[in-house]
Design a protein around this motif. Structure first.
Motif, PDB file in Angstrom:
ATOM      1  N   TRP A  76      -2.701  -7.031   6.895  1.00  0.00           N
ATOM      2  CA  TRP A  76      -1.881  -5.894   7.302  1.00  0.00           C
ATOM      3  C   TRP A  76      -0.595  -5.818   6.479  1.00  0.00           C
ATOM      4  CZ3 TRP A  76      -0.024  -5.448  13.121  1.00  0.00           C
ATOM      5  CH2 TRP A  76       0.575  -4.198  13.336  1.00  0.00           C
ATOM      6  N   ALA A  77       0.047  -6.970   6.263  1.00  0.00           N
ATOM      7  CA  ALA A  77       1.362  -6.998   5.621  1.00  0.00           C
ATOM      8  C   ALA A  77       1.299  -6.962   4.102  1.00  0.00           C
ATOM      9  CB  ALA A  77       2.119  -8.247   6.068  1.00  0.00           C
ATOM     10  N   ALA A  78       0.144  -7.256   3.505  1.00  0.00           N
ATOM     11  CA  ALA A  78       0.066  -7.417   2.046  1.00  0.00           C
ATOM     12  C   ALA A  78       0.596  -6.212   1.267  1.00  0.00           C
ATOM     13  CB  ALA A  78      -1.366  -7.743   1.639  1.00  0.00           C
ATOM     14  N   PRO A  79       0.151  -4.984   1.551  1.00  0.00           N
ATOM     15  CA  PRO A  79       0.672  -3.854   0.762  1.00  0.00           C
ATOM     16  C   PRO A  79       2.162  -3.615   0.968  1.00  0.00           C
ATOM     17  CG  PRO A  79      -0.667  -3.054   2.589  1.00  0.00           C
ATOM     18  CD  PRO A  79      -0.858  -4.534   2.538  1.00  0.00           C
ATOM     19  N   MET A  80       2.673  -3.910   2.159  1.00  0.00           N
ATOM     20  CA  MET A  80       4.096  -3.733   2.407  1.00  0.00           C
ATOM     21  C   MET A  80       4.918  -4.728   1.590  1.00  0.00           C
ATOM     22  SD  MET A  80       4.343  -1.159   4.355  1.00  0.00           S
ATOM     23  CE  MET A  80       6.050  -1.269   4.875  1.00  0.00           C
ATOM     24  N   ALA A  81       4.412  -5.961   1.467  1.00  0.00           N
ATOM     25  CA  ALA A  81       5.104  -6.946   0.635  1.00  0.00           C
ATOM     26  C   ALA A  81       5.125  -6.503  -0.822  1.00  0.00           C
ATOM     27  CB  ALA A  81       4.419  -8.307   0.779  1.00  0.00           C
ATOM     28  N   LEU A  82       4.008  -5.951  -1.300  1.00  0.00           N
ATOM     29  CA  LEU A  82       3.933  -5.473  -2.680  1.00  0.00           C
ATOM     30  C   LEU A  82       4.912  -4.326  -2.918  1.00  0.00           C
ATOM     31  CD1 LEU A  82       2.522  -5.587  -5.439  1.00  0.00           C
ATOM     32  CD2 LEU A  82       0.799  -4.009  -4.519  1.00  0.00           C
ATOM     33  N   ILE A  83       5.007  -3.403  -1.967  1.00  0.00           N
ATOM     34  CA  ILE A  83       5.934  -2.267  -2.095  1.00  0.00           C
ATOM     35  C   ILE A  83       7.381  -2.757  -2.101  1.00  0.00           C
ATOM     36  CG2 ILE A  83       6.829  -0.228  -0.900  1.00  0.00           C
ATOM     37  CD1 ILE A  83       3.919   0.222   0.078  1.00  0.00           C
ATOM     38  N   ALA A  84       7.692  -3.714  -1.214  1.00  0.00           N
ATOM     39  CA  ALA A  84       9.059  -4.234  -1.143  1.00  0.00           C
ATOM     40  C   ALA A  84       9.477  -4.866  -2.461  1.00  0.00           C
ATOM     41  CB  ALA A  84       9.165  -5.254  -0.007  1.00  0.00           C
ATOM     42  N   VAL A  85       8.553  -5.568  -3.126  1.00  0.00           N
ATOM     43  CA  VAL A  85       8.869  -6.258  -4.375  1.00  0.00           C
ATOM     44  C   VAL A  85       8.967  -5.283  -5.544  1.00  0.00           C
ATOM     45  CG1 VAL A  85       7.973  -7.909  -6.073  1.00  0.00           C
ATOM     46  CG2 VAL A  85       7.899  -8.458  -3.632  1.00  0.00           C
ATOM     47  N   THR A  86       8.097  -4.272  -5.584  1.00  0.00           N
ATOM     48  CA  THR A  86       8.014  -3.399  -6.761  1.00  0.00           C
ATOM     49  C   THR A  86       8.847  -2.126  -6.647  1.00  0.00           C
ATOM     50  OG1 THR A  86       6.008  -2.368  -5.858  1.00  0.00           O
ATOM     51  CG2 THR A  86       5.718  -4.244  -7.367  1.00  0.00           C
ATOM     52  N   LEU A  87       8.910  -1.525  -5.462  1.00  0.00           N
ATOM     53  CA  LEU A  87       9.582  -0.230  -5.300  1.00  0.00           C
ATOM     54  C   LEU A  87      10.834  -0.289  -4.437  1.00  0.00           C
ATOM     55  CD1 LEU A  87       6.397   1.993  -4.739  1.00  0.00           C
ATOM     56  CD2 LEU A  87       7.738   1.782  -6.840  1.00  0.00           C
ATOM     57  N   GLY A  88      10.928  -1.312  -3.593  1.00  0.00           N
ATOM     58  CA  GLY A  88      12.094  -1.449  -2.736  1.00  0.00           C
ATOM     59  C   GLY A  88      11.922  -0.761  -1.392  1.00  0.00           C
ATOM     60  N   GLN A  89      12.819  -1.089  -0.473  1.00  0.00           N
ATOM     61  CA  GLN A  89      12.695  -0.603   0.894  1.00  0.00           C
ATOM     62  C   GLN A  89      13.312   0.778   1.112  1.00  0.00           C
ATOM     63  OE1 GLN A  89      13.812  -3.521   3.836  1.00  0.00           O
ATOM     64  NE2 GLN A  89      12.829  -5.202   2.725  1.00  0.00           N
ATOM     65  N   ASP A  90      13.824   1.385   0.050  1.00  0.00           N
ATOM     66  CA  ASP A  90      14.324   2.755   0.182  1.00  0.00           C
ATOM     67  C   ASP A  90      13.333   3.776  -0.357  1.00  0.00           C
ATOM     68  OD1 ASP A  90      14.567   1.943  -2.425  1.00  0.00           O
ATOM     69  OD2 ASP A  90      16.545   2.839  -2.747  1.00  0.00           O
ATOM     70  N   HIS A  91      12.139   3.316  -0.776  1.00  0.00           N
ATOM     71  CA  HIS A  91      11.123   4.211  -1.303  1.00  0.00           C
ATOM     72  C   HIS A  91      10.335   4.839  -0.160  1.00  0.00           C
ATOM     73  CE1 HIS A  91       7.578   5.587  -3.625  1.00  0.00           C
ATOM     74  NE2 HIS A  91       8.427   5.642  -4.643  1.00  0.00           N
ATOM     75  N   VAL A  92       9.804   6.057  -0.396  1.00  0.00           N
ATOM     76  CA  VAL A  92       9.066   6.760   0.651  1.00  0.00           C
ATOM     77  C   VAL A  92       7.826   5.975   1.081  1.00  0.00           C
ATOM     78  CG1 VAL A  92       7.664   8.138  -0.938  1.00  0.00           C
ATOM     79  CG2 VAL A  92       8.155   9.011   1.354  1.00  0.00           C
ATOM     80  N   LEU A  93       7.183   5.236   0.187  1.00  0.00           N
ATOM     81  CA  LEU A  93       6.005   4.459   0.578  1.00  0.00           C
ATOM     82  C   LEU A  93       6.374   3.371   1.574  1.00  0.00           C
ATOM     83  CD1 LEU A  93       4.004   4.116  -2.772  1.00  0.00           C
ATOM     84  CD2 LEU A  93       3.468   5.556  -0.796  1.00  0.00           C
ATOM     85  N   GLU A 117       8.844   3.621   3.733  1.00  0.00           N
ATOM     86  CA  GLU A 117       9.079   4.349   4.989  1.00  0.00           C
ATOM     87  C   GLU A 117       7.761   4.704   5.664  1.00  0.00           C
ATOM     88  OE1 GLU A 117      11.367   7.736   3.889  1.00  0.00           O
ATOM     89  OE2 GLU A 117      13.290   6.661   3.924  1.00  0.00           O
ATOM     90  N   ILE A 118       6.793   5.155   4.867  1.00  0.00           N
ATOM     91  CA  ILE A 118       5.481   5.505   5.419  1.00  0.00           C
ATOM     92  C   ILE A 118       4.823   4.288   6.045  1.00  0.00           C
ATOM     93  CG2 ILE A 118       3.133   6.201   4.785  1.00  0.00           C
ATOM     94  CD1 ILE A 118       4.419   7.996   2.625  1.00  0.00           C
ATOM     95  N   GLY A 119       4.772   3.185   5.295  1.00  0.00           N
ATOM     96  CA  GLY A 119       4.115   1.981   5.799  1.00  0.00           C
ATOM     97  C   GLY A 119       4.788   1.422   7.036  1.00  0.00           C
ATOM     98  N   ALA A 120       6.128   1.407   7.049  1.00  0.00           N
ATOM     99  CA  ALA A 120       6.850   0.868   8.200  1.00  0.00           C
ATOM    100  C   ALA A 120       6.643   1.739   9.434  1.00  0.00           C
ATOM    101  CB  ALA A 120       8.340   0.751   7.868  1.00  0.00           C
ATOM    102  N   PHE A 121       6.709   3.063   9.251  1.00  0.00           N
ATOM    103  CA  PHE A 121       6.559   3.959  10.398  1.00  0.00           C
ATOM    104  C   PHE A 121       5.158   3.866  11.000  1.00  0.00           C
ATOM    105  CE2 PHE A 121       5.350   8.244  11.976  1.00  0.00           C
ATOM    106  CZ  PHE A 121       6.159   8.258  13.104  1.00  0.00           C
ATOM    107  N   PHE A 122       4.124   3.916  10.167  1.00  0.00           N
ATOM    108  CA  PHE A 122       2.775   3.902  10.708  1.00  0.00           C
ATOM    109  C   PHE A 122       2.345   2.512  11.165  1.00  0.00           C
ATOM    110  CE2 PHE A 122       2.580   7.970   8.391  1.00  0.00           C
ATOM    111  CZ  PHE A 122       2.186   8.767   9.454  1.00  0.00           C
TER     112      PHE A 122
END
Length: 439
Positions: free
Chosen positions: A218-235, A237-242
């Motif tokens: 479940w967490a794997a794609p969110m970890a990848l987004i946090a490392v590559t795009l950061g937590q201010d990216h829309v992806l 926000e999408i992953g955290a909300f859903f």
């Protein structure tokens, strides 16, 4: 993730073929999907006993997420362990997910075309009739005691009038139900647990292992987004909300749509008000769980804030991420808690919590219905605040007579003639084209 041995007659290819068929034919929302699985797997193939099927269905109602998809996963798990559960759960979702993705791509490209707007005018009107029908059907089944009716009314008032957080409504109802079941289970129409000669053991190891494995998935794609795009990216926000939505989605897609729509429109600004009804119309006309409407939201949210990707690539990533974080928890719940299913007959408090949540869900759907009606029938809907009280305030001059007419026709077809969802949507869509392009 141990399971009972697979019956000799049910080979893994047999299971794949059966659930491919079910995935392609699973129209009609959870009621139709559960009926389809019952006919295919209990009546015709006799792979699952009637009692086990109903016991598992009650178990799935206790979990957040789409109960029909989780029931499919449990049946696969029962027949072929974790491999069967994974196959059955994925095959139940993948056909509808691919169709919704294709329709989302087309919608984002063609949303500004006049004929598309006219078509979806009719679709939104039909969705309003369908949601009202769902509300009355669920209320008729669920509100069989005075306490349940009071919980439904309180949930509606909390959401529609006081703007309380959706998770608070669900969790609060569950706590009330568990407390009431401990002292007066009859107030929730729950029978006391019958004495059992033998109670199965507690499979703690399997539960913790499953939660650890699927939590990491479940967490794997969110970890990848946090490392590559950061937590201010829309992806992110999408992953955290859903991901948050995945753990509070009790009572099916209709129960959470109002909360999701308000956050997507008013909180994040991902969609315009009428677009949520468009997305629900797409989900209603395709196989698979209605919660796949989240994929439509994720696609449009990323499509409209694509950097550093192209809009199409960003939309595909947003849709894929939304589907991932929506359904990965479903596999976690089933693989972790299915071994406990035979103990649920003794869990009167859990049954009480479920009964209260189900009652509150009626109020949640009533809130969704009112919210949809206002935004489908009026172009301008404002808000007035009176202390803690929040009221929606539509502008009477913005009333759309075309939407009102089409909603009335859809209501006659759905309630009076008892047409299927697909037929109602088709006629309303054509009607939208006619009146939209003529005016």
């Amino acid at each position: 993730m141990a399971s009972l041995a697979s019956p000799p007659s049910v080979t893994f290819p047999d299971l794949l073929r059966a659930f491919t068929r079910i995935g392609l034919l699973s129209f009609g929302g959870p009621a139709g999907q559960i009926a389809l699985m019952h006919r295919e797997l209990v009546d015709e193939r006799q792979w699952i006993a009637e009692e086990d099927f109903l016991h598992a269905l009650n178990f799935c109602h206790l979990l957040p997420g789409p109960e029909a998809q989780q029931l499919a996963t449990w049946i696969g798990w029962r027949l072929h362990g974790w491999r069967g559960g994974l196959a059955a759960g994925l095959l139940f979702v993948i056909p509808g997910a691919l169709i919704i993705l294709a329709l989302s791509v087309l919608y984002a490209i063609a949303a500004n075309l006049a004929w598309v707007a006219a078509l979806f005018l009719g679709v939104k009107a039909a969705v309003l009739a369908i949601v009202v029908q769902a509300l009355l059907r669920i209320a008729g089944r669920a509100l069989d005691t005075g306490l349940k009716r009071a919980l439904a009314a309180a949930a509606f008032a909390g959401l529609f009038l006081f703007d309380l957080p959706f998770p608070l409504i669900v969790l609060g109802a569950g706590v009330i139900g568990m407390a009431v079941a401990a002292v007066r289970p009859d107030l929730l129409a729950i029978k006391p647990a019958a004495a059992s000669a033998s109670v199965p053991g507690r499979p703690w190891r399997s539960t913790f292992l499953s939660l650890a494995v699927w939590g990491a998935v479940w967490a794997a794609p969110m970890a990848l987004i946090a490392v590559t795009l950061g937590q201010d990216h829309v992806l992110w926000e999408i992953g955290a909300f859903f991901s948050q939505l995945a753990v509070v989605t009790f009572g099916g897609a209709y129960a959470v749509l109002a909360y999701m729509a308000q956050e997507a429109v008013q909180g994040f600004g991902w969609l315009r008000p009428g677009e949520m009804a468009d997305g629900l119309g797409l989900a209603e006309t395709t196989p698979g769980p209605l919660i796949l409407v989240t994929q439509f939201v994720g696609y449009l949210a990323a499509f409209r804030a694509p950097e550093p990707f192209s809009p199409l690539v960003a939309g595909l990533l947003g849709a894929g991420l939304t589907t991932w974080v929506t359904f990965a928890p479903c596999f976690a719940w089933i693989f972790a808690f299915a071994p406990w299913i035979d103990r649920l007959g003794q869990a009167v408090r859990l049954k009480g919590g479920l009964a209260a949540v189900t009652a509150a869900v009626v109020g949640v759907i009533a809130n969704l219905t009112a919210w949809f009606a206002l935004h489908v029938l009026f172009a301008d809907v404002g808000q007035r605040q009176f202390g803690p009280l929040r009221l929606y305030w539509p502008d009477p001059a913005s009333f759309d007579w075309r939407a009102g007419l089409l909603a009335g026709i859809a209501g006659v077809l759905a309630f009076g003639l008892k047409w299927s969802v697909l037929r109602v949507l088709a006629v309303a869509g054509l009607g939208g084209l006619a009146v939209g392009l003529a005016s």
